[in-house]
Design an enzyme around this catalytic site. Structure first.
Site, PDB file in Angstrom:
ATOM      1  N   TRP A 127      36.517  41.957  48.608  1.00 57.56           N
ATOM      2  CA  TRP A 127      37.908  41.516  48.441  1.00 57.56           C
ATOM      3  C   TRP A 127      38.796  42.765  48.510  1.00 57.56           C
ATOM      4  CZ3 TRP A 127      40.736  41.103  43.317  1.00 57.56           C
ATOM      5  CH2 TRP A 127      41.946  40.412  43.448  1.00 57.56           C
ATOM      6  N   ASP A 208      31.975  40.248  39.608  1.00 63.73           N
ATOM      7  CA  ASP A 208      33.249  39.549  39.729  1.00 63.73           C
ATOM      8  C   ASP A 208      32.903  38.107  40.085  1.00 63.73           C
ATOM      9  OD1 ASP A 208      35.732  38.569  40.252  1.00 63.73           O
ATOM     10  OD2 ASP A 208      36.297  40.093  41.721  1.00 63.73           O
ATOM     11  N   ALA A 210      34.661  34.678  40.597  1.00 64.69           N
ATOM     12  CA  ALA A 210      35.979  34.043  40.705  1.00 64.69           C
ATOM     13  C   ALA A 210      35.893  32.624  41.256  1.00 64.69           C
ATOM     14  CB  ALA A 210      36.883  34.887  41.605  1.00 64.69           C
ATOM     15  N   LYS A 243      40.684  29.473  40.294  1.00 66.55           N
ATOM     16  CA  LYS A 243      40.234  28.532  41.316  1.00 66.55           C
ATOM     17  C   LYS A 243      39.537  27.324  40.695  1.00 66.55           C
ATOM     18  CE  LYS A 243      40.912  32.470  43.452  1.00 66.55           C
ATOM     19  NZ  LYS A 243      41.607  33.036  44.538  1.00 66.55           N
TER      20      LYS A 243
END
Ligand code: LMR
Length: 394
Positions: A127, A208, A210, A243
């Protein structure tokens, strides 16, 4: 002072979001920013979120400050969702953060505060905001191979070879599931091999996560995180609720630091609270409270899980349809990886020029590295995209 400032380069993903908004074409297709869209192109407030917010309006009696770490009930509920029973709670320090980005930032601050000499290893690609924040903080960074452009899968041999270079105390940034931007993910066996490697080198995973619930389901998506939590002495986890709860603008995230023992956890907890204080004092509370209510209430939780599951299945269906349309139109199986990938994104392998062509000629927006947001598609736009990809010869 201000006269000395330079114009900053725009964030590529967010600039694309703006460009799409300004495009007057009515048949434009937004496959840019990672926001879920239903078949009508809306990003709805999830049913359970609406219900929890209503309840909150009725029941909340104060907006006085919480603690610096946020509400402990939020940390406990999220710890359960992400870690399950992989590690005992007395090893897990946690603070609420402003979204997943805030969690990544606070995790890096924690790393820097603890050991300025450590390097963080990041996947190629990752990202774009990861390296951006890492550079901004001046944390030493090294890349590791991850994506194989030829197979559009994980270059696992390259990854392992590179990560052998990570020293004890270095951090290795891993995507818990649904790798952003590639959509290519580790298998369970590969996660086990990563755990073996980290165990032998003493490098610390920084996960991470997400998109939990967007890949293969809430539990399967947490497999790697839980495995590493159960096997390694230390682990940092940055989680986002943007999300999977659809609370993007509420800025709801959590940073967990799993320590070797309860004593180290206590110091980590107070350091995390200290770091929150230095940056913004108290983390945002509204989204965190809504998420906590949903996770603690069995009716709301079931409804949330059902809606999330429908979102996940919808994306999988779009993947299958797109792969099949492309098979027909290109007379080849070279896009089959789209149905193997998981999560919101796939990097389809178009050149930057082809990405521009897709935008200019067809009104199809994707990130310059050819990352497309699967959730931006619907039954009507899948054939349009497949036709455009085939026509420009990706
Ligand atoms: C994305 O990758 O599109 C999302 O995570 C949104 C963002 O902040 O970049």
């Amino acid at each position: 002072m201000l006269n000395d400032l330079q114009q900053q380069p725009a964030d590529k993903i967010l600039a694309l979001m703006q460009m799409f908004r300004e495009d007057p074409r009515t048949d434009k297709v937004d496959l840019g920013v990672g926001v879920y869209r239903d078949a009508e192109g809306r990003t709805p407030v999830m049913r359970a979120v609406k219900a929890a917010e209503r309840r909150l309006v009725e029941e909340q009696e104060t907006k006085a400050y919480t603690g610096l770490a946020g509400d402990p009930a939020f940390s406990a509920a999220m710890r359960g969702l992400i870690l399950g029973d992989s590690v005992s709670a007395d090893r897990v320090a946690a603070v609420a953060t402003p979204g997943g980005t805030g969690a990544v930032r606070q995790g890096l601050e924690l790393m820097q505060y603890a050991d300025r000499a450590a390097t963080i290893w990041v996947s190629t690609p990752t990202w774009p905001n990861h390296p951006s924040i890492i550079k901004y903080l001046g944390v030493p960074m090294k890349p590791y191979r991850y994506f194989d452009e030829a197979t559009r899968g994980v270059d696992f041999e390259g990854m392992i070879e590179d990560l052998k270079g990570a020293k004890s105390g270095d951090l290795v940034l891993l995507h818990g599931c649904c790798h952003n931007p590639t959509g290519a993910n580790l298998t369970e066996e590969q996660w086990q091999a990563v755990a073996d490697l980290l165990e032998s080198t003493g490098a610390i995973p920084f996960i991470d996560i997400a998109y939990q619930g967007f890949g293969d389901g809430l539990d399967v998506d947490a497999y790697g995180t839980r495995l590493l939590a159960s096997r390694l002495p230390e682990l940092v986890v940055a989680a986002s609720c943007s999300k999977n709860f659809g609370v993007y603008r509420e800025r709801t995230g959590l940073l967990m630091a799993i320590a070797e023992n309860p004593t180290a956890k206590t110091s980590a907890q107070s350091t995390l609270a200290f770091l929150n204080r230095q940056n913004y004092s108290f983390p945002p509370d509204h989204g965190a409270r809504v998420v906590t209510m949903i996770l603690e209430d069995s009716e709301l939780r079931t409804d949330w899980e059902n809606e999330l599951e429908a979102v996940r299945e919808g994306m999988l269906k779009l993947r299958t349809e797109l792969a099949s349309e492309l098979r027909q139109r290109t007379n080849s199986d070279r896009f089959d990886f789209i149905s193997d990938h998981r999560g919101m994104f796939s990097r389809i392998g178009a050149s930057p020029e082809q990405v521009t062509q897709l935008r200019d000629q067809y009104g199809i927006y994707m990130v310059g590295d050819s990352r497309m947001n699967i959730a931006g598609l619907n039954e009507a736009t899948v054939p349009v995209l497949a036709e455009a990809i085939a026509k420009i010869g990706v």
